[in-house]
Design a protein around this motif. Structure first.
Motif, PDB file in Angstrom:
ATOM      1  N   LEU A 379     -22.614   2.839  45.010  1.00 38.80           N
ATOM      2  CA  LEU A 379     -21.884   4.100  45.208  1.00 38.80           C
ATOM      3  C   LEU A 379     -21.918   4.969  43.957  1.00 38.80           C
ATOM      4  CD1 LEU A 379     -18.664   2.805  47.015  1.00 38.80           C
ATOM      5  CD2 LEU A 379     -20.561   4.045  48.056  1.00 38.80           C
ATOM      6  N   LYS A 380     -22.049   6.270  44.190  1.00 40.94           N
ATOM      7  CA  LYS A 380     -21.939   7.209  43.066  1.00 40.94           C
ATOM      8  C   LYS A 380     -20.483   7.657  43.004  1.00 40.94           C
ATOM      9  CE  LYS A 380     -26.524   9.121  42.711  1.00 40.94           C
ATOM     10  NZ  LYS A 380     -27.321   9.215  43.946  1.00 40.94           N
ATOM     11  N   PHE A 381     -19.888   7.629  41.822  1.00 38.79           N
ATOM     12  CA  PHE A 381     -18.469   7.976  41.681  1.00 38.79           C
ATOM     13  C   PHE A 381     -18.302   9.377  41.085  1.00 38.79           C
ATOM     14  CE2 PHE A 381     -15.947   4.188  42.593  1.00 38.79           C
ATOM     15  CZ  PHE A 381     -16.957   3.255  42.770  1.00 38.79           C
ATOM     16  N   ILE A 382     -17.450  10.155  41.742  1.00 41.32           N
ATOM     17  CA  ILE A 382     -17.053  11.453  41.171  1.00 41.32           C
ATOM     18  C   ILE A 382     -15.535  11.393  41.018  1.00 41.32           C
ATOM     19  CG2 ILE A 382     -17.038  13.970  41.492  1.00 41.32           C
ATOM     20  CD1 ILE A 382     -19.292  13.289  43.687  1.00 41.32           C
ATOM     21  N   VAL A 383     -15.049  11.612  39.812  1.00 45.18           N
ATOM     22  CA  VAL A 383     -13.599  11.540  39.585  1.00 45.18           C
ATOM     23  C   VAL A 383     -13.089  12.941  39.253  1.00 45.18           C
ATOM     24  CG1 VAL A 383     -11.774  10.552  38.157  1.00 45.18           C
ATOM     25  CG2 VAL A 383     -13.746   9.155  38.788  1.00 45.18           C
ATOM     26  N   SER A 384     -12.122  13.391  40.043  1.00 46.76           N
ATOM     27  CA  SER A 384     -11.558  14.724  39.820  1.00 46.76           C
ATOM     28  C   SER A 384     -10.174  14.590  39.180  1.00 46.76           C
ATOM     29  CB  SER A 384     -11.480  15.440  41.170  1.00 46.76           C
ATOM     30  OG  SER A 384     -10.608  16.524  41.081  1.00 46.76           O
ATOM     31  N   LEU A 385      -9.964  15.283  38.069  1.00 49.81           N
ATOM     32  CA  LEU A 385      -8.705  15.161  37.320  1.00 49.81           C
ATOM     33  C   LEU A 385      -7.953  16.497  37.301  1.00 49.81           C
ATOM     34  CD1 LEU A 385     -10.249  13.321  34.233  1.00 49.81           C
ATOM     35  CD2 LEU A 385      -8.953  12.243  36.086  1.00 49.81           C
ATOM     36  N   SER A 386      -6.691  16.462  37.674  1.00 48.30           N
ATOM     37  CA  SER A 386      -5.881  17.692  37.645  1.00 48.30           C
ATOM     38  C   SER A 386      -4.520  17.405  37.035  1.00 48.30           C
ATOM     39  CB  SER A 386      -5.593  18.227  39.045  1.00 48.30           C
ATOM     40  OG  SER A 386      -6.715  18.193  39.835  1.00 48.30           O
ATOM     41  N   PRO A 387      -3.983  18.383  36.281  1.00 48.48           N
ATOM     42  CA  PRO A 387      -2.622  18.195  35.770  1.00 48.48           C
ATOM     43  C   PRO A 387      -1.619  18.303  36.925  1.00 48.48           C
ATOM     44  CG  PRO A 387      -3.752  20.021  34.674  1.00 48.48           C
ATOM     45  CD  PRO A 387      -4.576  19.652  35.850  1.00 48.48           C
ATOM     46  N   PHE A 388      -0.555  17.544  36.834  1.00 49.69           N
ATOM     47  CA  PHE A 388       0.502  17.644  37.838  1.00 49.69           C
ATOM     48  C   PHE A 388       1.266  18.959  37.642  1.00 49.69           C
ATOM     49  CE2 PHE A 388       5.170  17.143  38.099  1.00 49.69           C
ATOM     50  CZ  PHE A 388       5.305  17.106  39.472  1.00 49.69           C
ATOM     51  N   SER A 430      -8.929  23.287  35.030  1.00 54.06           N
ATOM     52  CA  SER A 430      -8.505  23.900  33.768  1.00 54.06           C
ATOM     53  C   SER A 430      -6.992  23.744  33.575  1.00 54.06           C
ATOM     54  CB  SER A 430      -8.903  25.381  33.792  1.00 54.06           C
ATOM     55  OG  SER A 430      -7.944  26.162  33.140  1.00 54.06           O
ATOM     56  N   ILE A 431      -6.612  23.289  32.361  1.00 55.15           N
ATOM     57  CA  ILE A 431      -5.176  23.097  32.060  1.00 55.15           C
ATOM     58  C   ILE A 431      -4.472  24.455  32.003  1.00 55.15           C
ATOM     59  CG2 ILE A 431      -3.588  22.336  30.239  1.00 55.15           C
ATOM     60  CD1 ILE A 431      -5.547  20.020  29.706  1.00 55.15           C
ATOM     61  N   MET A 436      -0.670  28.297  34.439  1.00 54.75           N
ATOM     62  CA  MET A 436      -0.449  29.605  35.064  1.00 54.75           C
ATOM     63  C   MET A 436       0.065  29.414  36.498  1.00 54.75           C
ATOM     64  SD  MET A 436      -3.282  32.517  35.782  1.00 54.75           S
ATOM     65  CE  MET A 436      -3.854  32.904  34.188  1.00 54.75           C
ATOM     66  N   GLU A 437      -0.549  28.462  37.182  1.00 53.04           N
ATOM     67  CA  GLU A 437      -0.131  28.133  38.555  1.00 53.04           C
ATOM     68  C   GLU A 437       1.348  27.701  38.568  1.00 53.04           C
ATOM     69  OE1 GLU A 437      -2.617  25.095  40.387  1.00 53.04           O
ATOM     70  OE2 GLU A 437      -0.919  24.445  41.597  1.00 53.04           O
ATOM     71  N   ALA A 438       1.725  26.899  37.558  1.00 57.62           N
ATOM     72  CA  ALA A 438       3.106  26.415  37.498  1.00 57.62           C
ATOM     73  C   ALA A 438       4.080  27.568  37.278  1.00 57.62           C
ATOM     74  CB  ALA A 438       3.248  25.386  36.385  1.00 57.62           C
ATOM     75  N   LEU A 439       3.719  28.499  36.369  1.00 55.43           N
ATOM     76  CA  LEU A 439       4.611  29.638  36.109  1.00 55.43           C
ATOM     77  C   LEU A 439       4.817  30.462  37.377  1.00 55.43           C
ATOM     78  CD1 LEU A 439       3.506  31.033  32.628  1.00 55.43           C
ATOM     79  CD2 LEU A 439       5.758  30.153  33.226  1.00 55.43           C
ATOM     80  N   LEU A 440       3.719  30.670  38.102  1.00 57.41           N
ATOM     81  CA  LEU A 440       3.825  31.464  39.329  1.00 57.41           C
ATOM     82  C   LEU A 440       4.545  30.694  40.433  1.00 57.41           C
ATOM     83  CD1 LEU A 440       0.308  33.113  39.349  1.00 57.41           C
ATOM     84  CD2 LEU A 440       2.469  34.252  38.976  1.00 57.41           C
ATOM     85  N   SER A 441       4.314  29.384  40.506  1.00 60.61           N
ATOM     86  CA  SER A 441       4.972  28.588  41.548  1.00 60.61           C
ATOM     87  C   SER A 441       6.479  28.591  41.356  1.00 60.61           C
ATOM     88  CB  SER A 441       4.558  27.117  41.467  1.00 60.61           C
ATOM     89  OG  SER A 441       3.207  26.986  41.634  1.00 60.61           O
TER      90      SER A 441
END
Ligand code: SF4
Length: 502
Positions: A379-388, A430-431, A436-441
């Motif tokens: 299997l080829k692994f792709i790991v996606s990382l996002s800040p909570f 992108s952090i 920015m998403e958090a401020l708007l949310s």
């Protein structure tokens, strides 16, 4: 004979064409607007290269009666602002002269917390548009005949339609005492959500998209869709099969969309029927929550090569605290079955900066991928990382977001560890965009105005005020007035219970 429209509508997706045309919500509302006999709708997408012009007739935004915005991701609102600026349309509703186009917005971001956008948009729609868009358009047409003379009267009428919020009628930023009920369609069968236009330029190239379910039964603590997406509803199998037949007349590529596809009873029959008609199928937003061998069989038959799993946290301890009750052994089972089913790629979604996260939880992401890579070499692994990001209307709306420097450290630690395994592709959100998403949310009516002009130092101040601090139980939120059937006290209880367990 070309019809003469009585109302012209500019419909905006504030991203490029390929993303907009792959967004099923945008396609559905476009189709609703386009189906009205007295409405002429034209599409606008974001581009930095030229002034906003409609795709259909190259007209500018100013020439339309109505400007409708579809917003799925909060930071894209700044692109919408750029489009207004480039079109010489005053940004704030209060500054737009009589005769200006009416601005309305909708979408998941706006429905969860409309307040940050309240100074810019004349009307904000909360929820799912299918059943109320025509009463709204009829009201608009009635008042347009009177040349909007009595804008206030028009707004008073609009707020009597379920789901429509007019910020200027509620000037108090906190909207004390007011509740606006979000609209949810009871059944998906009446008007199945599917592609209105199949495009070779979309991200999902030449794919006919069909939504098989809405809402999610799992309710992970951090998930906006899980909590605000309404009841879990499924499109009837027979209707799905019929719609697919219609779609396959235009393209052999079919994309099945939903948050709970593995819980859809009958998805195998839908796939069989579509394959018998020559379809190539993909599952655009698939989340496997356990090793569902039957579903993997379906995937294999469909020709899909990649499966997506969202463990979100590296350790079982943290996963269970977050309501994502998947054991490592279940994920491994899914990987094993995926291998056996002939799938070649696995995409795994993880978040970091989560509440109750310890160093060992971060290490657990790396060690889990390392062990899985050794066991499943094919299997080829792709790991996606996002800040909570702590989202409104979730039990985690009281928790602070991790600070930028800590997030940066955690991300570089994760990347280093994952790269050292070899053969793992890592993608990271992108952090800055997440902050920015958090401020708007989490923001209120003044937040965007501030964000447009702040210096770097002042931006830190905004982050301290809106996202870096823990909230008190008694604290009121700008989004409290949205009535989406959730009980704030119950959400807090759930948060408190998990907090006690952490
Ligand atoms: S994270 Fe996925 S499974 Fe969990 S509530 Fe959200 S959509 Fe459902």
């Amino acid at each position: 004979m070309a019809r003469k429209a009585k109302l012209s509508c500019a419909f905006i997706y504030p991203e490029d064409y390929s993303l907009g045309m792959s967004n099923l919500g945008f396609q559905v509302v476009y189709d609703l607007l386009d189906s009205h006999p007295d409405v002429k709708v034209e599409r606008f997408f974001f581009s930095r290269e030229c002034k906003p012009k409609s795709l259909e007739t190259h007209r500018s935004l100013k020439e339309f009666d109505l400007i409708a915005l579809s917003l799925s991701f909060e930071p894209d609102f700044f692109k919408f602002i750029e489009m207004l600026k480039a079109s010489d349309i005053p940004l704030f509703s209060s500054e737009r002269p009589a005769g200006s186009p009416m601005l309305i917005g909708g979408g998941i971001a706006l429905s969860a917390n409309p307040e940050p956008y309240a100074k810019f948009l004349d009307i904000i729609f909360l929820g799912e548009a299918e059943e109320v868009i025509y009463p709204f358009l009829e009201t608009l047409l009635q008042f347009k005949r009177k040349r909007w003379e009595i804008r206030e009267k028009f707004f008073e009428k609009v707020v009597s339609i379920p789901g429509f919020y007019v910020p200027s009628l509620n000037p108090r930023a906190k909207n004390v005492g007011m509740r606006i009920k979000k609209v949810e369609v009871k059944s998906l069968d009446k008007r199945p959500a599917c592609s209105a236009i199949i495009s070779g330029e979309a991200s999902f190239k030449n794919v006919f998209l069909l939504e098989l379910n809405r809402g999610c039964p799992w309710k992970c603590l951090f998930c906006l869709i899980g909590w605000t997406g309404g009841k879990t509803r499924f499109l009837k199998k027979e209707i799905a099969i019929k719609k697919i037949e219609e779609g396959l007349r235009f393209t052999p590529r079919l994309g099945l969309v939903g948050t709970a596809l593995t819980s859809y009873n009958g998805v195998g029959e839908i796939v069989d029927s579509a394959m018998a008609k020559g379809a190539r199928i993909s599952f655009s937003s698939l989340r496997l929550n356990s090793g569902d061998s039957q579903f993997l069989e379906t995937l294999k038959k469909s020709g899909q090569k990649m499966v997506t799993i969202a463990p979100e946290a590296g350790s079982e301890r943290l996963r269970f605290l977050l309501g994502k009750e998947i054991k490592n052994s279940q994920i491994e089972n899914t990987l094993r079955l995926s291998c056996e089913a002939g799938l070649s790629r696995i995409k795994l979604y993880f978040m970091y900066g989560l509440p109750w996260e310890r160093e060992e939880d971060i290490d657990a992401v790396i060690s889990f991928i390392c062990s899985a890579r050794k066991k499943f070499r094919r299997l080829k692994f792709i790991v996606s990382l996002s800040p909570f990001v702590p989202k409104p209307w979730t039990p985690l709306q009281w928790v602070p977001m991790e600070r930028e420097d800590v997030l940066k450290d955690k991300l570089s630690y994760l990347k280093k560890g994952l790269f050292s395994i070899g053969g793992v592709r890592v993608t990271a959100e992108s952090i800055r965009r997440a902050l920015m998403e958090a401020l708007l949310s989490r923001g209120d009516r003044g937040i965007i105005e501030h964000m447009l002009v702040v210096s770097h130092k002042e931006l830190q101040g905004l982050r301290e005020q809106y996202i870096y601090r823990e909230r008190r139980e008694s604290e009121s939120f700008p989004w409290d007035f949205v009535d989406n059937g959730l009980d704030k006290k119950e959400l807090y209880k759930l948060y408190e219970n998990r907090f006690a367990l952490a």
